[in-house]
Structure formats: C-alpha cells, structure tokens
Design an enzyme around this catalytic site. Structure first.
Site, PDB file in Angstrom:
ATOM      1  N   THR A   1       9.659   2.266  -4.638  1.00 60.47           N
ATOM      2  CA  THR A   1       8.219   2.229  -4.404  1.00 60.47           C
ATOM      3  C   THR A   1       7.617   0.856  -4.707  1.00 60.47           C
ATOM      4  O   THR A   1       8.207   0.027  -5.398  1.00 60.47           O
ATOM      5  CB  THR A   1       7.505   3.283  -5.272  1.00 60.47           C
ATOM      6  OG1 THR A   1       7.697   2.979  -6.646  1.00 60.47           O
ATOM      7  CG2 THR A   1       8.028   4.686  -4.971  1.00 60.47           C
ATOM      8  N   ASP A   2       6.410   0.677  -4.197  1.00 56.06           N
ATOM      9  CA  ASP A   2       5.646  -0.522  -4.539  1.00 56.06           C
ATOM     10  C   ASP A   2       4.732  -0.177  -5.718  1.00 56.06           C
ATOM     11  O   ASP A   2       4.840   0.915  -6.292  1.00 56.06           O
ATOM     12  CB  ASP A   2       4.872  -1.042  -3.325  1.00 56.06           C
ATOM     13  CG  ASP A   2       3.868  -0.044  -2.765  1.00 56.06           C
ATOM     14  OD1 ASP A   2       3.484   0.922  -3.467  1.00 56.06           O
ATOM     15  OD2 ASP A   2       3.443  -0.230  -1.612  1.00 56.06           O
ATOM     16  N   PHE A   3       3.826  -1.041  -6.063  1.00 53.42           N
ATOM     17  CA  PHE A   3       2.983  -0.817  -7.241  1.00 53.42           C
ATOM     18  C   PHE A   3       2.029   0.369  -7.093  1.00 53.42           C
ATOM     19  O   PHE A   3       1.492   0.852  -8.077  1.00 53.42           O
ATOM     20  CB  PHE A   3       2.207  -2.093  -7.601  1.00 53.42           C
ATOM     21  CG  PHE A   3       1.122  -2.431  -6.621  1.00 53.42           C
ATOM     22  CD1 PHE A   3      -0.189  -2.037  -6.850  1.00 53.42           C
ATOM     23  CD2 PHE A   3       1.413  -3.149  -5.469  1.00 53.42           C
ATOM     24  CE1 PHE A   3      -1.177  -2.351  -5.933  1.00 53.42           C
ATOM     25  CE2 PHE A   3       0.424  -3.460  -4.563  1.00 53.42           C
ATOM     26  CZ  PHE A   3      -0.890  -3.064  -4.786  1.00 53.42           C
ATOM     27  N   THR A   4       1.875   0.900  -5.875  1.00 50.47           N
ATOM     28  CA  THR A   4       0.991   2.056  -5.660  1.00 50.47           C
ATOM     29  C   THR A   4       1.716   3.393  -5.798  1.00 50.47           C
ATOM     30  O   THR A   4       1.090   4.442  -5.741  1.00 50.47           O
ATOM     31  CB  THR A   4       0.340   2.000  -4.265  1.00 50.47           C
ATOM     32  OG1 THR A   4       1.361   2.185  -3.275  1.00 50.47           O
ATOM     33  CG2 THR A   4      -0.399   0.698  -4.034  1.00 50.47           C
TER      34      THR A   4
END
Length: 152
Positions: free
Chosen positions: A26-29
């Site tokens: 995942t990314d930071f979201t």
C-alpha cells in the site's frame, strides 16, 4: 493445511489465484499502490503456467531455452484495493499467435472487478531475440485457450 504456497485453482478456463494485501503493498493512504497490481498480474500468469505443468525453470532447461517478456500491458484501474483485502487474480490465456501469448487478467474482491489488464507476452531466446514457443509449451497451453490459434 500445508506449508506449500498455493498455485491457485481453475474455474473452467479461468485461473484464480488468491492474494492478500499487505502493508508493503500500500501507499501512505492504505490503498494498493498502482504498480503492485502489475506484480499481482505477474504472479497470476506464472502460477497459471505452473498449474498446467510449465515451470519457468523447466523452460530454461529445454534444448532451446526460452523465457518471456511483456511487450504490451494495458491496465484499467476501476476501484481501489485496501490493506488486508482478500483478492483474487483471474487469468485467462486467450491466444498463442506466432511468438506472442495474449492474456486477459483482472484483480477482484468478492467478485467485484477492481482492475483489468490485457497483456501480450513474447517468447524469447535467452539473448532477447523473439522465438516461437516450444512444441511442449504449446501443447500444454492450447487446451486452455479461447482461440486455439497456435499455428499462426
């Protein structure tokens, strides 16, 4: 229960490979980073081949070794996958046409399509030159194709 990783299963011609979304995907979201869908698709294509008895290591040990390269990849992102989601990578080998294998794939969550891909993989010699797939590869893949056009 087994300690061996799953290579998925078939539902008709469709190969289904379960994958879990981990933090690293995942990314930071908390959404799956777009490039990781490409990794899921690669796993689906590889495990499809593994499930029909075509291992990448085996292809390298043939009298004329061969490998694959992706020459075209079209992706359509529809909805995001999130951390901890249980996903299924659906892979359908559509056609063998000359040196090319045409593959359709999707990533799904609970039957809902999140992402679709159309992939063209090319068989190559180890020096990178295109080559026709081996007879053994064609024989193993042909029963799974939508269009049995391996002779093109």
């Amino acid at each position: 229960m087994t300690d061996l990783p799953t290579a998925g299963r078939f539902d008709g011609r469709d190969h289904l490979l379960p994958v879990r979304v981990y933090y690293e995907d995942t990314d930071f979201t908390g959404l799956v980073y777009h490039a990781n869908y490409v990794r899921y698709f690669e796993r689906g294509r590889s495990d499809f081949l593994r499930a029909i008895g075509v291992g990448h290591a085996d292809l390298l040990e043939e009298a004329e070794p061969l490998a694959f390269v992706v020459s075209e990849l079209n992706i359509r992102y529809l909805k995001p996958a999130r951390i901890d989601d249980a996903l299924v990578v659906r892979t359908i080998y559509e056609q063998v046409k000359g040196v090319r294998l045409i593959i359709r794939q999707s990533v799904e969550r609970a039957g809902e399509v999140l992402c679709r891909a159309e992939v063209t993989a090319v068989c190559i010699h180890l020096d990178g030159r295109p080559r026709r797939p081996s007879k053994g590869l064609v024989e193993k893949v042909t029963p799974w194709l939508a269009k049995a056009t391996a002779a093109d």
